[in-house]
Design a protein around this motif. Structure first.
Motif, PDB file in Angstrom:
ATOM      1  N   ALA A   1       0.839  -1.208   0.000  1.00 57.60           N
ATOM      2  CA  ALA A   1       0.000   0.000   0.000  1.00 57.60           C
ATOM      3  C   ALA A   1       0.868   1.251   0.000  1.00 57.60           C
ATOM      4  CB  ALA A   1      -0.926  -0.006   1.211  1.00 57.60           C
ATOM      5  N   THR A   2       1.952   1.217   0.742  1.00 55.90           N
ATOM      6  CA  THR A   2       2.877   2.350   0.791  1.00 55.90           C
ATOM      7  C   THR A   2       3.480   2.603  -0.588  1.00 55.90           C
ATOM      8  OG1 THR A   2       3.401   2.021   3.121  1.00 55.90           O
ATOM      9  CG2 THR A   2       5.048   3.182   1.808  1.00 55.90           C
ATOM     10  N   GLU A   3       3.904   1.546  -1.246  1.00 57.96           N
ATOM     11  CA  GLU A   3       4.490   1.697  -2.578  1.00 57.96           C
ATOM     12  C   GLU A   3       3.454   2.227  -3.570  1.00 57.96           C
ATOM     13  OE1 GLU A   3       7.654   1.632  -3.509  1.00 57.96           O
ATOM     14  OE2 GLU A   3       8.153   1.227  -1.430  1.00 57.96           O
ATOM     15  N   HIS A   4       2.222   1.767  -3.440  1.00 61.35           N
ATOM     16  CA  HIS A   4       1.166   2.259  -4.331  1.00 61.35           C
ATOM     17  C   HIS A   4       0.941   3.762  -4.114  1.00 61.35           C
ATOM     18  CE1 HIS A   4      -2.443   2.426  -6.715  1.00 61.35           C
ATOM     19  NE2 HIS A   4      -3.079   2.962  -5.688  1.00 61.35           N
ATOM     20  N   ARG A   5       0.843   4.163  -2.846  1.00 60.79           N
ATOM     21  CA  ARG A   5       0.655   5.598  -2.560  1.00 60.79           C
ATOM     22  C   ARG A   5       1.842   6.416  -3.066  1.00 60.79           C
ATOM     23  NH1 ARG A   5      -1.840   3.451   2.003  1.00 60.79           N
ATOM     24  NH2 ARG A   5       0.056   3.496   3.242  1.00 60.79           N
ATOM     25  N   TYR A   6       3.039   5.880  -2.958  1.00 62.91           N
ATOM     26  CA  TYR A   6       4.237   6.565  -3.443  1.00 62.91           C
ATOM     27  C   TYR A   6       4.167   6.743  -4.959  1.00 62.91           C
ATOM     28  CZ  TYR A   6       9.135   7.475  -4.561  1.00 62.91           C
ATOM     29  OH  TYR A   6      10.301   8.014  -5.046  1.00 62.91           O
ATOM     30  N   ASP A   7       3.773   5.678  -5.659  1.00 61.42           N
ATOM     31  CA  ASP A   7       3.656   5.764  -7.123  1.00 61.42           C
ATOM     32  C   ASP A   7       2.627   6.810  -7.538  1.00 61.42           C
ATOM     33  OD1 ASP A   7       5.592   3.814  -7.384  1.00 61.42           O
ATOM     34  OD2 ASP A   7       4.149   2.167  -7.671  1.00 61.42           O
ATOM     35  N   VAL A   8       1.505   6.845  -6.822  1.00 57.20           N
ATOM     36  CA  VAL A   8       0.467   7.839  -7.111  1.00 57.20           C
ATOM     37  C   VAL A   8       1.006   9.245  -6.858  1.00 57.20           C
ATOM     38  CG1 VAL A   8      -1.786   8.732  -6.360  1.00 57.20           C
ATOM     39  CG2 VAL A   8      -1.472   6.272  -6.732  1.00 57.20           C
ATOM     40  N   SER A   9       1.718   9.414  -5.748  1.00 57.31           N
ATOM     41  CA  SER A   9       2.294  10.729  -5.418  1.00 57.31           C
ATOM     42  C   SER A   9       3.307  11.165  -6.473  1.00 57.31           C
ATOM     43  CB  SER A   9       2.968  10.691  -4.045  1.00 57.31           C
ATOM     44  OG  SER A   9       2.015  10.460  -3.037  1.00 57.31           O
ATOM     45  N   LYS A  10       4.132  10.228  -6.942  1.00 53.00           N
ATOM     46  CA  LYS A  10       5.108  10.561  -7.987  1.00 53.00           C
ATOM     47  C   LYS A  10       4.412  11.050  -9.249  1.00 53.00           C
ATOM     48  CE  LYS A  10       7.632   6.990  -8.735  1.00 53.00           C
ATOM     49  NZ  LYS A  10       8.628   5.964  -9.059  1.00 53.00           N
ATOM     50  N   GLU A  11       3.328  10.398  -9.603  1.00 52.00           N
ATOM     51  CA  GLU A  11       2.577  10.818 -10.786  1.00 52.00           C
ATOM     52  C   GLU A  11       2.014  12.224 -10.588  1.00 52.00           C
ATOM     53  OE1 GLU A  11       2.322   9.397 -13.816  1.00 52.00           O
ATOM     54  OE2 GLU A  11       3.803   7.990 -13.009  1.00 52.00           O
ATOM     55  N   GLU A  12       1.533  12.508  -9.395  1.00 54.03           N
ATOM     56  CA  GLU A  12       1.017  13.853  -9.107  1.00 54.03           C
ATOM     57  C   GLU A  12       2.140  14.887  -9.177  1.00 54.03           C
ATOM     58  OE1 GLU A  12      -0.896  13.504  -5.319  1.00 54.03           O
ATOM     59  OE2 GLU A  12      -2.624  12.436  -6.148  1.00 54.03           O
TER      60      GLU A  12
ATOM     61  N   ALA B   1       7.049  12.963  -0.985  1.00 52.95           N
ATOM     62  CA  ALA B   1       6.569  11.609  -1.278  1.00 52.95           C
ATOM     63  C   ALA B   1       7.549  10.565  -0.739  1.00 52.95           C
ATOM     64  CB  ALA B   1       6.363  11.436  -2.777  1.00 52.95           C
ATOM     65  N   LYS B   2       8.839  10.809  -0.937  1.00 54.05           N
ATOM     66  CA  LYS B   2       9.859   9.882  -0.428  1.00 54.05           C
ATOM     67  C   LYS B   2       9.853   9.844   1.095  1.00 54.05           C
ATOM     68  CE  LYS B   2      13.008  10.344  -4.332  1.00 54.05           C
ATOM     69  NZ  LYS B   2      14.311  10.852  -4.794  1.00 54.05           N
ATOM     70  N   SER B   3       9.670  11.004   1.701  1.00 54.70           N
ATOM     71  CA  SER B   3       9.643  11.094   3.154  1.00 54.70           C
ATOM     72  C   SER B   3       8.465  10.298   3.737  1.00 54.70           C
ATOM     73  CB  SER B   3       9.544  12.564   3.577  1.00 54.70           C
ATOM     74  OG  SER B   3       9.384  12.670   4.968  1.00 54.70           O
ATOM     75  N   VAL B   4       7.309  10.461   3.127  1.00 55.20           N
ATOM     76  CA  VAL B   4       6.124   9.730   3.584  1.00 55.20           C
ATOM     77  C   VAL B   4       6.339   8.230   3.419  1.00 55.20           C
ATOM     78  CG1 VAL B   4       3.683   9.275   3.075  1.00 55.20           C
ATOM     79  CG2 VAL B   4       4.500  11.623   3.233  1.00 55.20           C
ATOM     80  N   ARG B   5       6.900   7.828   2.265  1.00 56.45           N
ATOM     81  CA  ARG B   5       7.156   6.401   2.022  1.00 56.45           C
ATOM     82  C   ARG B   5       8.115   5.838   3.069  1.00 56.45           C
ATOM     83  NH1 ARG B   5      10.364   4.154  -3.172  1.00 56.45           N
ATOM     84  NH2 ARG B   5      11.907   5.476  -2.185  1.00 56.45           N
ATOM     85  N   THR B   6       9.182   6.554   3.351  1.00 54.79           N
ATOM     86  CA  THR B   6      10.160   6.087   4.336  1.00 54.79           C
ATOM     87  C   THR B   6       9.526   5.956   5.717  1.00 54.79           C
ATOM     88  OG1 THR B   6      11.967   7.105   3.093  1.00 54.79           O
ATOM     89  CG2 THR B   6      12.393   6.598   5.408  1.00 54.79           C
ATOM     90  N   ALA B   7       8.740   6.950   6.113  1.00 53.51           N
ATOM     91  CA  ALA B   7       8.090   6.916   7.425  1.00 53.51           C
ATOM     92  C   ALA B   7       7.097   5.762   7.526  1.00 53.51           C
ATOM     93  CB  ALA B   7       7.381   8.243   7.696  1.00 53.51           C
ATOM     94  N   GLU B   8       6.303   5.539   6.479  1.00 53.15           N
ATOM     95  CA  GLU B   8       5.318   4.460   6.498  1.00 53.15           C
ATOM     96  C   GLU B   8       5.993   3.095   6.539  1.00 53.15           C
ATOM     97  OE1 GLU B   8       2.621   5.035   3.236  1.00 53.15           O
ATOM     98  OE2 GLU B   8       1.583   6.688   4.245  1.00 53.15           O
ATOM     99  N   LYS B   9       7.091   2.935   5.803  1.00 53.41           N
ATOM    100  CA  LYS B   9       7.834   1.671   5.845  1.00 53.41           C
ATOM    101  C   LYS B   9       8.421   1.428   7.236  1.00 53.41           C
ATOM    102  CE  LYS B   9       9.359   0.778   1.135  1.00 53.41           C
ATOM    103  NZ  LYS B   9      10.541   0.640   0.264  1.00 53.41           N
ATOM    104  N   ALA B  10       8.942   2.488   7.839  1.00 54.97           N
ATOM    105  CA  ALA B  10       9.506   2.350   9.187  1.00 54.97           C
ATOM    106  C   ALA B  10       8.419   1.972  10.190  1.00 54.97           C
ATOM    107  CB  ALA B  10      10.185   3.649   9.606  1.00 54.97           C
ATOM    108  N   ASP B  11       7.252   2.590  10.080  1.00 53.34           N
ATOM    109  CA  ASP B  11       6.135   2.248  10.972  1.00 53.34           C
ATOM    110  C   ASP B  11       5.696   0.803  10.775  1.00 53.34           C
ATOM    111  OD1 ASP B  11       6.114   4.766  12.103  1.00 53.34           O
ATOM    112  OD2 ASP B  11       4.449   5.507  10.862  1.00 53.34           O
ATOM    113  N   ALA B  12       5.627   0.366   9.513  1.00 54.93           N
ATOM    114  CA  ALA B  12       5.226  -1.011   9.225  1.00 54.93           C
ATOM    115  C   ALA B  12       6.237  -1.999   9.802  1.00 54.93           C
ATOM    116  CB  ALA B  12       5.083  -1.222   7.722  1.00 54.93           C
TER     117      ALA B  12
END
Length: 132
Positions: A44-55, A71-82
């Motif tokens: 889900a994190t990777e999907h949100r990251y891909d969507v953010s990159k497109e935006e 977008a990278k910051s959010v992805r890193t934080a979400e991965k760390a939380d997971a």
């Protein structure tokens, strides 16, 4: 009639004992479930990251760079939380397994004060209760 019923019940219980002996380890199940949740969160994190990159592609210049960094910051934080959630879930599963093992040993120790069929029944009940 009652005797036949008792025999059927006894046969049913005897048939279920091998199934109980083959019971799935709850600790392993909890760990597998935690890993499945972790994998789903990562996807889900990777999907949100891909969507953010497109935006971000709709922007230009510095705004685009900031958007990509966000977008990278959010992805890193979400991965760390997971990952933290996975570690905690595995630790809880391990603790539950250790607690179950300790409770089983205590129940088995209590059974040693008995003798004969009472001891066998007590140990059998402890094994079923603690999935040993």
């Amino acid at each position: 009639m009652h005797r036949t019923l008792r025999h059927l019940i006894a046969l049913g219980l005897a048939a279920s004992l091998p199934l109980a002996a083959q019971a799935v380890d709850p600790t392993a199940v909890a760990k597998d479930r935690a890993e499945a949740v972790y994998d789903a969160k990562k996807a889900a994190t990777e999907h949100r990251y891909d969507v953010s990159k497109e935006e971000c592609k709709t922007l230009s210049g510095h705004a685009r760079e900031v958007c990509m960094q966000d977008a990278k910051s959010v992805r890193t934080a979400e991965k760390a939380d997971a990952k933290a959630d996975l570690t905690a879930a595995k630790a809880r599963a391990e603790a539950a397994g250790e607690r179950n093992e300790a409770e089983y040993k205590a129940a088995k120790e209590r059974c040693e004060g008995l003798s004969g069929k009472a001891e066998d029944a007590c140990i059998g009940e402890a094994k079923l209760r603690h999935r040993q």
